[in-house]
Each structure stands twice: as C-alpha cells, then as structure tokens.
Design an enzyme around this catalytic site. Sequence first.
Site, short mmCIF file in Angstrom:
data_model
loop_
_atom_site.label_atom_id
_atom_site.label_comp_id
_atom_site.label_asym_id
_atom_site.label_seq_id
_atom_site.Cartn_x
_atom_site.Cartn_y
_atom_site.Cartn_z
N LYS B 102 0.82 -1.23 0.00
CA LYS B 102 0.00 0.00 0.00
C LYS B 102 0.85 1.26 0.00
O LYS B 102 0.56 2.23 0.71
CB LYS B 102 -0.97 0.01 1.19
CG LYS B 102 -2.00 -1.12 1.16
CD LYS B 102 -3.06 -1.00 2.23
CE LYS B 102 -4.12 -2.08 2.16
NZ LYS B 102 -3.64 -3.46 2.42
N ARG B 103 1.88 1.32 -0.83
CA ARG B 103 2.72 2.51 -0.90
C ARG B 103 2.04 3.59 -1.73
O ARG B 103 1.27 3.29 -2.65
CB ARG B 103 4.08 2.17 -1.50
CG ARG B 103 4.90 1.15 -0.70
CD ARG B 103 5.22 1.61 0.71
NE ARG B 103 6.22 0.76 1.33
CZ ARG B 103 5.95 -0.21 2.21
NH1 ARG B 103 4.71 -0.47 2.59
NH2 ARG B 103 6.93 -0.94 2.73
#
Lengths: 288, 288
Positions: B102-103
């Site tokens: 989830k960058r």
Amino acid sequence: MNTEGLIGSYGERLAALTAERGPLCVGVDPHPSLLASWGLDPDARGLERCARGMIEALGGIVPVFKPQSAFFEAYGAAGIAVLERTLADIKAAGAISLLDVKRGDIGSTMDAYAAAYLSDGSALAADAITLSPYLGFGSLDGTIELADRGGRGVYVLALTSNPEGTQVQHARAADGRTVGQIIIDEAGIRNAARRKAGASLGPVGVVIGATIGHTGIDFTALGGSILAPGIGAQGGTAADLGEVFAEATRFVLPSTSREVMSAGPTPGALQAVATRVLGQMKAAIGLR
Amino acid sequence: MNTEGLIGSYGERLAALTAERGPLCVGVDPHPSLLASWGLDPDARGLERCARGMIEALGGIVPVFKPQSAFFEAYGAAGIAVLERTLADIKAAGAISLLDVKRGDIGSTMDAYAAAYLSDGSALAADAITLSPYLGFGSLDGTIELADRGGRGVYVLALTSNPEGTQVQHARAADGRTVGQIIIDEAGIRNAARRKAGASLGPVGVVIGATIGHTGIDFTALGGSILAPGIGAQGGTAADLGEVFAEATRFVLPSTSREVMSAGPTPGALQAVATRVLGQMKAAIGLR
C-alpha cells in the site's frame, strides 16, 4: 526508569527541541542522483555513508530528521539495516526522528506497522512517522494510541502540494467539508482528547504542503504539529508559510531536503547550509 | 533470454495461471497470534518458518500469494530478509507474488518504491504490489509504467470494506463521482491505453472489498484485475462476489488469509483448506 510519568509527550519534546535548536526538519533522502553527487555508489554501502554522514554532520544542530523509507527499502534488507543504524544515530545525537513511511492499513496489519515503527524495543522505532488516511482516519486510531503512550507522534497526510493530490484531497463529504479539512478536523479531535494540560501540541500532526497557498482553513484548532514539506529548493519560502498558515505558523515544522543534502558530503558545507536555513526559519516562525 | 517480447504482460500471466489453478489469492499474514497458533515464537525465525512453510505447502496449487509487508517490517531488517526469501520461494514455485505494501508517494520517492518492488534485480521484486492513491492517481503513473514494462502489475486501493473507509472513499468530486469511482475510472483509462490486443486484463488492478455490497458501479469498464479481500473467515461469500461485481465477477481475484493460514502448520491441512476454497471460487467465478 522509563515509566510513563517520566517520558515527555511527543508535543512537549518537539516544542522543547525546536525552541532550543530552531524550527526545522531536514529530510534524509539518499536517492541515487544524490549518492552520485556525493561520489558514492548506488548500493547499501553508499546509502550508509550518505545517511549516517548526514547525521554525523548535523545531529547536534538540527532538531528533527526525516529519513525517507523508500530510499532505504530500495536496497532490500541491507537498506533496512542501514535505516536501523541511521535511526539509532539520530537518537544518539539527541535529535528527533520522523520516519517518512506514509503507512495506512487496517486492523492487525496497522498494528504490525505500529509495532515496527512506534514501539520500544523495535529496531526501526522512530519518534514519529507519517501516515496515509485513504482507509479513513479512524483506521489509524490504534496507532495514534500506541504512539502517544510511548511519547511518540504521527503526522497524517492532509493537503499536499503536488497537483494530482486535489483529486482525492479536495473531494467533499456530504457535509461540504473537503477530505483534507476532515483529516485536519479529525486530528484536532484526537489532540484535544490527548493534549496534556499546558502543552501546546498533541501527538497528532498533519502534513500540509508549504506551497499550497491560501486555503481558508483555520489551522489553529489542530492543536498539533504541522509538517510542511517544500521549503528551499522545492520552492517554498518563509512568506509562503505565513500565507498558508497565518496565525498557526508557530505550529509549523518546515521541512527541507534537497537544499541541505546537495551541499554535502563535506560536513562543514552541510552545517553552513543547515545553519542558514535554521536562521531563516527562526526568523519566519519564531520560537514556540 | 528475458527480452521484452518474451515476458507476458501481468494480465496475461494472471489469466493463464488462474485458468490453470483457479481464481484465488492467499494472504501470507504471519501476525503474532498466528505464529503462536503454529507453535512458533514471535521473532524472525518464527516468521520465516511460517511464511516459507506456507509457500512450501501451497506453492504448487495456489496461483497468487499476497505477503503482507507489515508483518515482515515488524522484525526490521531481519524480517525484510525473510520477505526476500519468501518472494523467491513464490517465484520458484511458479506462482504469482502480490506484495501488499500500500505505498503511495510522489516523484523520486515513488520511483524508489518502484525500484524496490517492481524492478528486475531487486531482492524485493514482486509480480505486483498494492498502492494507495491519497496523493492522487496521477502520482502513481510512473510506477504503473515501470511495472508494465517488466510484465508486472499494481492494485490501487479503491473501495474498502472497513467502515471508516467511506470518509475518504465516498467523498465526491465536483463532477459528482465518488473518490472510489474516480480511482476505478482512472485505472480503466490506464488499462485501455496499455492492454495488449486480445488480452482481457491490463496491468492496473484495483482493491475492492468483497463485502461492500451493491454499489451501482459497472466494473466491466475497468479492464483489469479486481483484488477482493474478505473471503472466508473475514465474512465474504461467493454470493457476495456476485452482488458486488455482477458481470465483472469474472475479473475478480478473491483473497483469503485467515481461513487458510489458521489450518497450518501441517502441510496436508493447509492443502486441504486451500483446495476446498479454490473449488468454491472456481464454482463462483468460473474460468476467465
């Protein structure tokens, strides 16, 4: 000896250190082109010399360092080992570490991020981290609670200066507030509940771009630290801070990266630039 | 030998492997309570036995594994070294790795994340990663481009099933679309530009909770894979998939974690549960 009563809150520690050293966060962003400009190879060894060289040169004069996790993750486990040592260096220098990881998740996953970055005994523990609220501000509550218990803080992304950011951050809830405003309001609610008597800053900061211009938002209700990236080489000036934050400028922690790092690797050159920017920010913001 | 012409696109590889093995993503979520239930200590050694034990048992039958980075980051550099070996195991088993990180960031920082997770030669390279769009979908374009060039993919958070998520994801732009809808539309635009002739799936997937219920959104225009977490122990059923995704159910990659992992550590027990869930998902979704 570290019982809860003896640990200062994040807000208290930040206020004390910026009063002493000046209001400034210096980014530790060892990207490949910066390593090249320092004469270093783009590998874990070059990364270590750059990141730890920054702290060695500036650890005694800069109050807050913001390592950008991505530049360490790029070298895998070897890069993360360098990040561990960099965080230890920042602590040993008596400075505050604000690790820029922009994590955001739910449930046991978010708990694991909190364990990694905000827990005593973790090799990657920092004094504060950045968080991303796409999954809703409430998904971050457990992390905020854990941070505050250990005298640590968080900075939640709110309004950023990149042009694409408005797509999400300026969307409006049914009550008319923008997403960015909601994040600031939610942070203020948490700070009001957690701020210690007499402390000006609670544990929940927000990230607001220094160059977003006038918003009409009253940031004084936040009751927390405002991390404002974009000062210096990225275009933001002391005047921008006044335009964006008005009365709340005294709560701003301006952040610069390229302007300082590009002066390296010579320690004296790094120190000269950091001292100059610290002076500018002291003049613009004053002491808290 | 890996010239660009020989690498299949992410969409082609995913479609071929799920046609062969069935449509299912199994989360590799080695959180502390799971380690305890496997009789392992909450340290890097326990982490390694759990994560790699999962792949050893299931690598030949499950098409897609989704390691959750947080549970590896919790052990610092030692945990990231385990993640490197887990990703190598997934590759060696002929399965697809979808690393849940989830960058989301901008500029050179986002480039560094792409270098870490989506570049040949990186020890942490995966076949796909999850991304968070709080800084705007456009901030992810460089990462999407790099992923696609290497036959890799991304899954962008759109509509999640946690109740707090609506605060951001249901906010509306000036044109009336919700943030979640905008993310799906933007992904569809990228897929239309990149989908190879004849391929049903482009490189840009989205994350949509399996239990969000009816939305009125037509997901068939996406042209990419839909990662739908929440199947099994988290409450989602095959019927939920039909209700949420309707005609687009054939593009769904359902994801389960606890239901499979909690059957371990015995390989036979893990295989029995995975085989059963694979059968359910084949029946619910069919082959692409």
